[in-house]
Design a protein around this motif. Sequence first.
Motif, PDB file in Angstrom:
ATOM      1  N   CYS A 210       0.826  -1.336  -0.084  1.00  0.00           N
ATOM      2  CA  CYS A 210      -0.020   0.051  -0.107  1.00  0.00           C
ATOM      3  C   CYS A 210       0.890   1.187  -0.004  1.00  0.00           C
ATOM      4  O   CYS A 210       1.988   1.299   0.569  1.00  0.00           O
ATOM      5  CB  CYS A 210      -0.919   0.045   1.166  1.00  0.00           C
ATOM      6  SG  CYS A 210      -2.297  -1.167   1.274  1.00  0.00           S
TER       7      CYS A 210
ATOM      8  N   CYS B 238      -6.347   6.445 -10.182  1.00  0.00           N
ATOM      9  CA  CYS B 238      -6.649   5.171  -9.838  1.00  0.00           C
ATOM     10  C   CYS B 238      -7.858   5.453  -8.598  1.00  0.00           C
ATOM     11  O   CYS B 238      -9.006   4.900  -8.639  1.00  0.00           O
ATOM     12  CB  CYS B 238      -5.634   4.635  -8.839  1.00  0.00           C
ATOM     13  SG  CYS B 238      -5.846   3.226  -7.731  1.00  0.00           S
TER      14      CYS B 238
ATOM     15  N   GLY C 254     -10.283   3.145  -6.692  1.00  0.00           N
ATOM     16  CA  GLY C 254      -9.069   2.099  -6.220  1.00  0.00           C
ATOM     17  C   GLY C 254      -8.315   2.809  -5.136  1.00  0.00           C
ATOM     18  O   GLY C 254      -8.445   3.878  -4.751  1.00  0.00           O
TER      19      GLY C 254
ATOM     20  N   ASP D  83       3.587  -2.868  -6.559  1.00  0.00           N
ATOM     21  CA  ASP D  83       3.944  -4.314  -6.294  1.00  0.00           C
ATOM     22  C   ASP D  83       5.296  -4.707  -5.605  1.00  0.00           C
ATOM     23  O   ASP D  83       6.338  -3.933  -5.858  1.00  0.00           O
ATOM     24  CB  ASP D  83       4.245  -4.687  -8.004  1.00  0.00           C
ATOM     25  CG  ASP D  83       4.686  -6.294  -8.319  1.00  0.00           C
ATOM     26  OD1 ASP D  83       4.906  -6.687  -7.097  1.00  0.00           O
ATOM     27  OD2 ASP D  83       5.111  -6.623  -9.128  1.00  0.00           O
TER      28      ASP D  83
ATOM     29  N   LEU E  40       0.413   0.113  -8.665  1.00  0.00           N
ATOM     30  CA  LEU E  40      -0.700  -0.723  -8.882  1.00  0.00           C
ATOM     31  C   LEU E  40      -1.761   0.047  -8.163  1.00  0.00           C
ATOM     32  O   LEU E  40      -1.635   0.754  -7.255  1.00  0.00           O
ATOM     33  CB  LEU E  40      -0.422  -2.160  -8.178  1.00  0.00           C
ATOM     34  CG  LEU E  40       0.628  -3.261  -8.610  1.00  0.00           C
ATOM     35  CD1 LEU E  40       0.435  -4.258  -7.710  1.00  0.00           C
ATOM     36  CD2 LEU E  40       0.097  -3.533 -10.019  1.00  0.00           C
ATOM     37  N   CYS E  41      -2.991  -0.215  -8.965  1.00  0.00           N
ATOM     38  CA  CYS E  41      -4.037   0.310  -8.533  1.00  0.00           C
ATOM     39  C   CYS E  41      -5.029  -0.898  -8.096  1.00  0.00           C
ATOM     40  O   CYS E  41      -5.307  -1.780  -8.743  1.00  0.00           O
ATOM     41  CB  CYS E  41      -4.900   0.816  -9.538  1.00  0.00           C
ATOM     42  SG  CYS E  41      -6.548   1.823  -9.066  1.00  0.00           S
ATOM     43  N   MET E  42      -5.022  -0.925  -6.638  1.00  0.00           N
ATOM     44  CA  MET E  42      -5.819  -1.767  -6.104  1.00  0.00           C
ATOM     45  C   MET E  42      -7.373  -1.975  -6.014  1.00  0.00           C
ATOM     46  O   MET E  42      -8.061  -0.729  -5.642  1.00  0.00           O
ATOM     47  CB  MET E  42      -5.413  -2.201  -4.615  1.00  0.00           C
ATOM     48  CG  MET E  42      -4.083  -2.243  -4.416  1.00  0.00           C
ATOM     49  SD  MET E  42      -3.531  -2.421  -2.666  1.00  0.00           S
ATOM     50  CE  MET E  42      -1.670  -2.577  -3.070  1.00  0.00           C
ATOM     51  N   CYS E  43      -8.108  -2.589  -6.597  1.00  0.00           N
ATOM     52  CA  CYS E  43      -9.584  -2.620  -7.195  1.00  0.00           C
ATOM     53  C   CYS E  43     -10.304  -3.765  -6.534  1.00  0.00           C
ATOM     54  O   CYS E  43     -11.080  -4.523  -7.008  1.00  0.00           O
ATOM     55  CB  CYS E  43      -9.601  -2.644  -8.635  1.00  0.00           C
ATOM     56  SG  CYS E  43      -8.751  -1.609  -9.366  1.00  0.00           S
TER      57      CYS E  43
ATOM     58  N   TRP F 201      -9.009  -7.628  -7.303  1.00  0.00           N
ATOM     59  CA  TRP F 201      -7.983  -7.650  -8.581  1.00  0.00           C
ATOM     60  C   TRP F 201      -7.124  -6.232  -8.449  1.00  0.00           C
ATOM     61  O   TRP F 201      -7.646  -5.363  -7.590  1.00  0.00           O
ATOM     62  CB  TRP F 201      -8.616  -7.739  -9.687  1.00  0.00           C
ATOM     63  CG  TRP F 201      -9.529  -6.712 -10.166  1.00  0.00           C
ATOM     64  CD1 TRP F 201      -9.380  -5.513 -10.685  1.00  0.00           C
ATOM     65  CD2 TRP F 201     -10.971  -6.582  -9.841  1.00  0.00           C
ATOM     66  NE1 TRP F 201     -10.375  -4.607 -10.776  1.00  0.00           N
ATOM     67  CE2 TRP F 201     -11.498  -5.253 -10.207  1.00  0.00           C
ATOM     68  CE3 TRP F 201     -11.929  -7.553  -9.355  1.00  0.00           C
ATOM     69  CZ2 TRP F 201     -12.716  -4.853 -10.140  1.00  0.00           C
ATOM     70  CZ3 TRP F 201     -13.222  -7.123  -9.292  1.00  0.00           C
ATOM     71  CH2 TRP F 201     -13.795  -5.916  -9.753  1.00  0.00           C
ATOM     72  N   ASN F 202      -6.026  -6.444  -9.138  1.00  0.00           N
ATOM     73  CA  ASN F 202      -5.057  -5.105  -9.027  1.00  0.00           C
ATOM     74  C   ASN F 202      -5.123  -4.771 -10.686  1.00  0.00           C
ATOM     75  O   ASN F 202      -5.494  -5.629 -11.447  1.00  0.00           O
ATOM     76  CB  ASN F 202      -3.828  -5.485  -8.594  1.00  0.00           C
ATOM     77  CG  ASN F 202      -3.646  -5.759  -7.041  1.00  0.00           C
ATOM     78  OD1 ASN F 202      -4.721  -5.203  -6.511  1.00  0.00           O
ATOM     79  ND2 ASN F 202      -2.843  -6.614  -6.607  1.00  0.00           N
ATOM     80  N   SER F 203      -4.761  -3.406 -10.904  1.00  0.00           N
ATOM     81  CA  SER F 203      -4.563  -2.846 -12.296  1.00  0.00           C
ATOM     82  C   SER F 203      -3.386  -2.076 -12.148  1.00  0.00           C
ATOM     83  O   SER F 203      -2.777  -1.577 -11.155  1.00  0.00           O
ATOM     84  CB  SER F 203      -5.613  -2.143 -12.688  1.00  0.00           C
ATOM     85  OG  SER F 203      -5.557  -1.314 -13.726  1.00  0.00           O
TER      86      SER F 203
ATOM     87  N   CYS G 255      -9.154   1.230 -12.116  1.00  0.00           N
ATOM     88  CA  CYS G 255     -10.155   0.139 -12.041  1.00  0.00           C
ATOM     89  C   CYS G 255     -11.072   0.222 -13.148  1.00  0.00           C
ATOM     90  O   CYS G 255     -11.843  -0.773 -13.014  1.00  0.00           O
ATOM     91  CB  CYS G 255     -11.049   0.504 -10.650  1.00  0.00           C
ATOM     92  SG  CYS G 255     -10.011   0.224  -8.991  1.00  0.00           S
TER      93      CYS G 255
END
Length: 293
Positions: free
Chosen positions: A48, A241, A246, A251, A258-261, A264-266, A270
């Motif tokens: 995070c 994001c 998100g 990573d 990373l965008c945490m959705c 899942w991640n992107s 999101c």
Amino acid sequence: MACLLLATLFISFNGLVPLVHSYGHANTCRSFCGNLTLDYPFAVRPGCGHPGFRELLFCINDVLMLHISSGSYRVLDIDYAYEALVLHDPHMSTCDSIVLGHRGNGFVVESWRAPYLNPTPDNVFMLLGCSAQSPLYQGFPGKHLPCRNVSGLGCEEYYGCSAWDAIGPRRTGILYGSGPPDCCAMPYETVKAVNLSRLDCQGYSSAYSRAPLRVSGPDEWAYGIQVKYSVQGNEGFCRACEATGGSCGYDIDGNSDLCMCGSWNSTSNCDSAHSAASYTRIWSSEVPLAGMI
């Protein structure tokens, strides 16, 4: 046949419902430590926040601690609007107490983290009890010492603190033979690292300007280390994001954004992750039933 069709529609709809609700998921990275809110770019959870601040903050018994190469500091405040933190070193001198014996942390940040974290320009470091052989005074013969006030904060005023009464400070040190002054004030940029051992100093104090507030003397100064943080141009990714629901992260293996959705991640936002996941979810729900109709 009608019952089977209804069952097909029911299962297909159920496959869509979690995706619709998960699009508005809560911020999975925001957390709290005592009375402080931890939000981007900071976090205590791995993955995070911004990678420049990884393994930096730790919440211990509701006390937020910041750890860098020079030591551990208590975080007193995080100002997200000004992009600054205020840190406390228990072995730092103040107006009430002079701490000597090389006990203070000073402030030294890892070279890879330096672009993200540095004391503010209006933060003064007052180095105490430095020897004549200190690197501070090399190349500054006679009166040309590097000591100077920072944003109106300096040693002449600091000598007025009651803590100096028992010491009787040496205010001037014109020649090295008579010894340097007991206090030398300077901005962080002058030395780049406040390492008491390397600088051969007995202790230090740190204070920062609270302008436009006016204070009457050093007993009203704001003591602590005010540190400015920067994400180095990463604001665009995080804004995109968060705009799509998100949480900004990285990573943990490659430190890439990373965008945490939710589940899942992107690597973008999101919207793109949600579209791809929706397609997969709907396809997997309907294909087995299609052959039954």
